[in-house]
Design an enzyme around this catalytic site. Sequence first.
Site, mmCIF file in Angstrom:
data_model
loop_
_atom_site.group_PDB
_atom_site.id
_atom_site.type_symbol
_atom_site.label_atom_id
_atom_site.label_comp_id
_atom_site.label_asym_id
_atom_site.label_seq_id
_atom_site.Cartn_x
_atom_site.Cartn_y
_atom_site.Cartn_z
ATOM 1 N N GLN A 1 -4.352 -4.972 6.627
ATOM 2 C CA GLN A 1 -5.365 -5.833 6.021
ATOM 3 C C GLN A 1 -5.473 -7.168 6.742
ATOM 4 O O GLN A 1 -6.553 -7.718 6.916
ATOM 5 C CB GLN A 1 -5.039 -6.074 4.533
ATOM 6 N N LYS B 1 -10.071 -0.982 10.567
ATOM 7 C CA LYS B 1 -10.232 -2.139 9.674
ATOM 8 C C LYS B 1 -10.512 -3.404 10.496
ATOM 9 O O LYS B 1 -10.715 -4.478 9.964
ATOM 10 C CB LYS B 1 -8.977 -2.326 8.834
ATOM 11 N N CYS C 1 -4.716 2.900 -3.454
ATOM 12 C CA CYS C 1 -3.428 3.281 -2.850
ATOM 13 C C CYS C 1 -2.352 2.256 -3.155
ATOM 14 O O CYS C 1 -1.508 1.938 -2.300
ATOM 15 C CB CYS C 1 -3.547 3.492 -1.351
ATOM 16 N N HIS D 1 0.877 -1.179 0.000
ATOM 17 C CA HIS D 1 0.000 0.000 0.000
ATOM 18 C C HIS D 1 0.916 1.231 0.000
ATOM 19 O O HIS D 1 2.034 1.165 0.505
ATOM 20 C CB HIS D 1 -0.829 -0.062 1.283
ATOM 21 N N ASP E 1 3.234 -4.763 7.761
ATOM 22 C CA ASP E 1 2.031 -3.959 7.638
ATOM 23 C C ASP E 1 0.841 -4.923 7.725
ATOM 24 O O ASP E 1 0.545 -5.643 6.770
ATOM 25 C CB ASP E 1 2.047 -3.214 6.294
#
Lengths: 403, 140
Positions: A198, A221, A361, A117, A195
């Site tokens: 998600q 999220k 993104c 991202h 990261d």
Amino acid sequence: MSFNHSDIRLQFPILKKGTYLDSAATAQKPQVVIDSMKHFYETENANVHRGMHMLSEKATTAFEEARTSVQKFINAKSAEEIIFTSGSTEGINLVAKTWGKENLGEEDSVLITLLEHHSNITPWIQLKDENDCAVEWVELDQNENIDITQLDKHLANGNVKLVAITGQSNVTGVRTPLKEIINKTHEAGALALVDAAQLSAHHPIDVQDLECDFLVLSGHKLYGPTGIGVLYGKRELLESMPPFLTGGGMIKEVKRDHFTCAAIPTKFEAGTPPIAQAVGLRTAIDWLLQFNWEDIEAHERSLIEKSFSELRKIEGLTILGPSDPKNISGCLSFVIDGIHPHDLTDIIGQKGVFMRAGHHCAQPLHEHYGIPASTRLSIGIYNNGEDIEKITPAIQEAIKIFS
Amino acid sequence: MDLYAENILDHFKSPRNRGEIKDPTVEHEELNLSCGDKITIQLAIENDVIKESQWKGSGCAISIGAMSILSEELEGKSVEEASALSIDDVKKLLGVPISQRRLKCAMLCLHTLKNALHSFKHEDTQSWTETIGQEEMKNE
């Protein structure tokens, strides 16, 4: 608690508004999360730390309990390793602008992948511009996952100081082999930042098992509120890093010409932190953890496989990424010949099916696929088979308009 | 009336004035950053009158359709007249209601034209906010 899906769905009042298939952008919140924040503002609201009154004590307790919930959620060794941020973006920027700024020089490089991202790309490009270090890319292999051979080659060069990698693509839904990558990263003497923006809502995270050095996630999220996220860092790293933002809350002592920092995690939490959001996040985590991950993952797997087979029936539609839905989690993106994703997504939105159009993104990945934009379908725990069945008729209507 | 009216779809499928001018007086490119749509306008200007306009670019049906429709209006207009075109003029040309979320798609053509003309007049380019103005803040 048993996985009673119709009951789960009823806990999300907003789902009455339409078929929500945009959870990768932000997940909806169960009623208990909304209520917990309302309750906090009605009965416990005050600023945290050092307020010598009952409400401040309550707010501080609630805030620190939220930190412990997050610690348990990702199995960090201690609560001090949990820094509250505004979201994943701030977490990555914090690492780049403190640890990165101090530790990366002209000879060094940060290794990122095509699945990232923008929030895990641009802080490193900024660092490159400021510190003259390099940013190197790992491309994709034929399975649309990151090319491990290429990763090995980069790591063998000996100049990689950090591998910053997503746990799950926000475009193709590919999950990277985190453990393998982190092992290799450590063998090469580099650090690993994950990261998990998600991944965190779709798969259990155990930072001690992963052995990652840093990990970021976003509360919103994860069925929690916006405005809060988490940076996990190994204690010794966080202690060695300079502060990021400075000001109130994060100091030990301020003199006219210098100041000293508080211990972690406070050192990295300048200003009034997102207190009510921390309460909401804690409630979201407790809410999510009442279910078994096996049930959640099995349910979401069936939704992705159903989406995949439904979409595959549509003529002229191409799904980006893996050809096997088993390698896709949480979301998938697609394009249709002759229809721009914005038109498609607008038209199906008018039919009550809410997806997202754009580059999500992730421009370098879209460039790799040779397209400016795509339409993304993403799921949450609350989606069901009926939601997925509404996609095809809506898309067929859009195709009719453009035929 | 529907956003995807026959008129707009017709222009999207068979865009008018899509091409290049050999020696344009001015050429200007603009992007819609939120979606990556991109349009380049070329103008041939003689004695402050637009003799020809051509454009190229990629985007959704609304941005491409609107550019095609607007391009048919430019020939013969003075630079002053073209500079005075407003978002209401473009809305009238399109003849369909434009929702807030598609306003930038519909106005990419106008934004590009405005800045092409600024460039011709050696003026500073204008921002998106200047192009769509307060309209952006209005509710649907």
